[in-house]
Scaffold this motif. Structure first.
Motif, PDB file in Angstrom:
ATOM      1  N   ASP A   1      -5.122  -2.548  -7.496  1.00  0.00           N
ATOM      2  CA  ASP A   1      -6.365  -3.141  -6.996  1.00  0.00           C
ATOM      3  C   ASP A   1      -7.357  -2.055  -6.586  1.00  0.00           C
ATOM      4  N   ALA A   2      -6.845  -0.950  -6.095  1.00  0.00           N
ATOM      5  CA  ALA A   2      -7.739   0.130  -5.669  1.00  0.00           C
ATOM      6  C   ALA A   2      -6.954   1.427  -5.592  1.00  0.00           C
ATOM      7  N   MET A   3      -7.705   2.522  -5.545  1.00  0.00           N
ATOM      8  CA  MET A   3      -7.063   3.839  -5.546  1.00  0.00           C
ATOM      9  C   MET A   3      -7.957   4.836  -4.827  1.00  0.00           C
ATOM     10  N   LYS A   4      -7.337   5.838  -4.275  1.00  0.00           N
ATOM     11  CA  LYS A   4      -8.098   6.979  -3.765  1.00  0.00           C
ATOM     12  C   LYS A   4      -7.372   8.236  -4.226  1.00  0.00           C
ATOM     13  N   VAL A   5      -8.064   9.059  -4.979  1.00  0.00           N
ATOM     14  CA  VAL A   5      -7.445  10.317  -5.385  1.00  0.00           C
ATOM     15  C   VAL A   5      -7.649  11.299  -4.239  1.00  0.00           C
ATOM     16  N   ILE A   6      -6.570  11.581  -3.546  1.00  0.00           N
ATOM     17  CA  ILE A   6      -6.683  12.465  -2.374  1.00  0.00           C
ATOM     18  C   ILE A   6      -6.805  13.917  -2.831  1.00  0.00           C
TER      19      ILE A   6
ATOM     20  N   SER B   1     -13.861   0.348  -6.298  1.00  0.00           N
ATOM     21  CA  SER B   1     -12.388   0.309  -6.205  1.00  0.00           C
ATOM     22  C   SER B   1     -11.771   1.561  -5.605  1.00  0.00           C
TER      23      SER B   1
ATOM     24  N   VAL C   1     -10.348   3.365  -2.271  1.00  0.00           N
ATOM     25  CA  VAL C   1      -9.927   3.068  -0.908  1.00  0.00           C
ATOM     26  C   VAL C   1     -10.706   4.014   0.002  1.00  0.00           C
TER      27      VAL C   1
ATOM     28  N   PHE D   1      -4.707   2.902   5.730  1.00  0.00           N
ATOM     29  CA  PHE D   1      -4.229   1.528   5.910  1.00  0.00           C
ATOM     30  C   PHE D   1      -3.847   1.271   7.365  1.00  0.00           C
TER      31      PHE D   1
ATOM     32  N   THR E   1       0.874  -1.169   0.000  1.00  0.00           N
ATOM     33  CA  THR E   1       0.000   0.000   0.000  1.00  0.00           C
ATOM     34  C   THR E   1       0.911   1.219   0.000  1.00  0.00           C
ATOM     35  N   ALA E   2       0.511   2.248  -0.698  1.00  0.00           N
ATOM     36  CA  ALA E   2       1.412   3.391  -0.833  1.00  0.00           C
ATOM     37  C   ALA E   2       0.630   4.678  -1.041  1.00  0.00           C
TER      38      ALA E   2
ATOM     39  N   GLU F   1     -13.447   7.953  -7.499  1.00  0.00           N
ATOM     40  CA  GLU F   1     -13.769   9.352  -7.202  1.00  0.00           C
ATOM     41  C   GLU F   1     -12.555  10.247  -7.406  1.00  0.00           C
TER      42      GLU F   1
ATOM     43  N   LEU G   1      -1.194  -5.243  -5.675  1.00  0.00           N
ATOM     44  CA  LEU G   1      -1.024  -6.663  -5.346  1.00  0.00           C
ATOM     45  C   LEU G   1      -0.080  -7.292  -6.363  1.00  0.00           C
TER      46      LEU G   1
ATOM     47  N   LEU H   1      -2.195  10.486  -4.362  1.00  0.00           N
ATOM     48  CA  LEU H   1      -3.072   9.320  -4.481  1.00  0.00           C
ATOM     49  C   LEU H   1      -2.712   8.278  -3.442  1.00  0.00           C
ATOM     50  N   ALA H   2      -3.706   7.527  -3.016  1.00  0.00           N
ATOM     51  CA  ALA H   2      -3.433   6.324  -2.208  1.00  0.00           C
ATOM     52  C   ALA H   2      -3.687   5.135  -3.123  1.00  0.00           C
ATOM     53  N   VAL H   3      -2.774   4.200  -3.141  1.00  0.00           N
ATOM     54  CA  VAL H   3      -2.937   3.047  -4.040  1.00  0.00           C
ATOM     55  C   VAL H   3      -2.727   1.739  -3.297  1.00  0.00           C
ATOM     56  N   VAL H   4      -3.444   0.746  -3.745  1.00  0.00           N
ATOM     57  CA  VAL H   4      -3.253  -0.627  -3.246  1.00  0.00           C
ATOM     58  C   VAL H   4      -2.750  -1.453  -4.417  1.00  0.00           C
TER      59      VAL H   4
END
Lengths: 181, 282
Positions: free
Chosen positions: A171-176, B148, B150, B160, A133-134, B90, A162, A157-160
């Motif tokens: 696998d997933a992302m969050k645009v902060i 998808s 987080v 996390f 996770t990063a 988003e 795998l 961004l937060a990224v997962v």
């Protein structure tokens, strides 16, 4: 009797030939034999900082950097064209399913996005080296529009990620945040 | 008649008029949204634009993927709407309206009306723990929504979680989520710490039935199925060895008795030895 056997042999031979021709041959090479032109044409700088309890070794880090940059080559291509197939080696199943649910057609590029720089802060690294996770901060993006207008932005961004198959996959992302300059 | 030379003189003017007219056909005016569109919720409700012309295409560029929008014309322009009711990753996005060669972009911020089904991810590593090596388990947890994204549960940009968990020493297959077989992790038995031996003489068959077990690890778990157990027995002249695999923590062999011969026998599992016993029919 000889005639019968000759006829029978020819019949079998003909059947086998017909079967051989009928087999569909896939023209798609396996992933490891394919040259990824999008990745080869892409270049971005990446700086990795490790904050996790478990630390990846140098080789693992090198693979992560390479795959992460390759992932962005495909995410940019996806952004411009909606081509969900090209980057499937870099997407997990759930990420791909999500993309596929929105897919209608591949379009010719209108606006394009290029990533120039990443500061990848590894927050968690699994002891078996299969999960990362990063937070990717200060990501520099350049957007180019059809009217030749170019804008630059900085994003966090937060990224997962795998590790599956031969690659790190998103696998997933969050645009902060993303701020245009 | 000098009509033809006159026409030639007019050619540049005609050419200019043609260019101007072609330009005016291509250059569409920027459609005006009838309401504020800087922040939009997905699925998109109808977004209305004032515009002229009826050859508009609309695309919503989410941060990840472009989505074609449906364009429905009205008297004063058109409105655009999403073709499906699914969520997106988003973040910042752009609505692109295109007519001919004209493209118009509108910066928007996208969020999903509904997070859908959220999934609490709980990754454990290593997946298989052997009690001999470590009972320590790394847990990395986070929450994902159906699209998808987080999820930031506390709203403090803390996405996390990581913990070091000390597992039970009891062997088994455990799940972080009961209904999800893929979330399983395994605690394996360790190596055998003692080899108890028992035997009985069966006069009818004239054999000794020798049993090693229960074979247990340091925490009292039965050793793994199929653990190789070697029985070594000696009649004073020859030494023989039989190897069998354990089942449910026990391994059994049969040794033929020959008259009054006394066998000395011991069993071993790797480098763990039993005591030596004497096999005798009385």
């Amino acid at each position: 009797m000889r005639l019968f056997f000759t006829f029978f042999f020819l019949l079998i031979l003909g059947y086998l030939l017909f079967q051989g021709r009928a087999i569909e041959r896939s023209s798609e090479k396996p992933a490891f034999l394919r040259a990824d032109d999008l990745v080869l044409a892409h270049d971005a700088e990446i700086k990795v900082t490790i904050h996790s309890n478990y630390r990846p070794d140098s080789l693992e880090l090198e693979i992560l950097e390479k795959d992460y940059i390759a992932l962005w080559a495909h995410l940019n291509h996806l952004y411009a064209t909606n081509d969900i197939i090209a980057g499937k080696e870099y997407y997990t199943e759930s990420w791909f399913r999500h993309l596929a649910s929105h897919f209608d057609e591949v379009r010719t590029a209108g606006a394009t996005r290029i990533d120039k720089y990443h500061e990848l802060h590894i927050e968690n690294w699994s002891s078996d080296g299969l999960l990362c996770t990063a937070i990717d901060s200060n990501v520099v993006f350049t957007y180019e529009y059809p009217d030749q207008q170019i804008t630059t932005s900085k994003a966090t961004l937060a990224v997962v990620l795998l590790y599956q198959g031969d690659h790190w996959r998103i696998d997933a992302m969050k645009v902060i945040s993303e701020n245009c300059n | 008649m000098n009509t033809f030379p006159d026409l030639l003189k007019l050619l540049p003017a005609l050419y200019l008029m043609m260019i101007l007219s072609s330009c005016s056909n291509d250059a569409a005016e920027r459609p005006l949204p009838t309401s504020e569109i800087t922040r939009l919720s997905i699925p998109l409700e109808n977004i209305s634009f004032q515009a002229s012309g009826r050859e508009w295409e609309a695309v919503l560029f989410t941060f990840i993927q472009p989505l074609s929008l449906e364009v429905i014309y009205t008297n004063s322009g058109f409105y655009v709407s999403q073709k499906d009711d699914l969520g997106v990753v988003e973040g910042p996005g752009r609505i692109c309206l295109k007519s001919g060669n004209s493209h118009f972009y509108y910066e928007v911020l996208l969020d999903n009306r509904d997070v859908g089904v959220t999934t609490a991810k709980d990754y454990r590593s290593p997946k298989t723990v052997n009690v001999d090596s470590s009972l320590s388990h790394q847990r990395i947890a986070f929450i994902l929504d159906e699209w998808s994204n987080v999820v930031d549960p506390g709203g403090s940009l803390h996405f996390f979680e990581e913990q070091e968990i000390i597992l039970t020493s009891r062997v088994g297959v455990y799940r972080t989520k009961v209904k999800t077989p893929l979330s399983a992790y395994y605690i394996q038995p360790g190596s055998c710490t003692s080899v108890p031996l028992h035997y009985e003489f069966r006069p009818k068959a004239n054999i000794y039935k020798v049993m090693a077990g229960p074979l247990q690890d340091q925490y009292g778990n039965m050793v793994g199925e199929g653990t190789m157990v070697a029985f070594v027995y000696d009649d004073g002249q020859y030494t023989n060895q039989m190897e069998v695999m354990s089942q449910n923590g026990y391994a059994t062999i049969e040794v033929s008795s020959s008259g009054s011969t006394v066998y000395s026998l011991f069993a071993k599992v790797n480098e763990t030895f039993s005591s030596t016993i004497q096999l005798q029919p009385w």
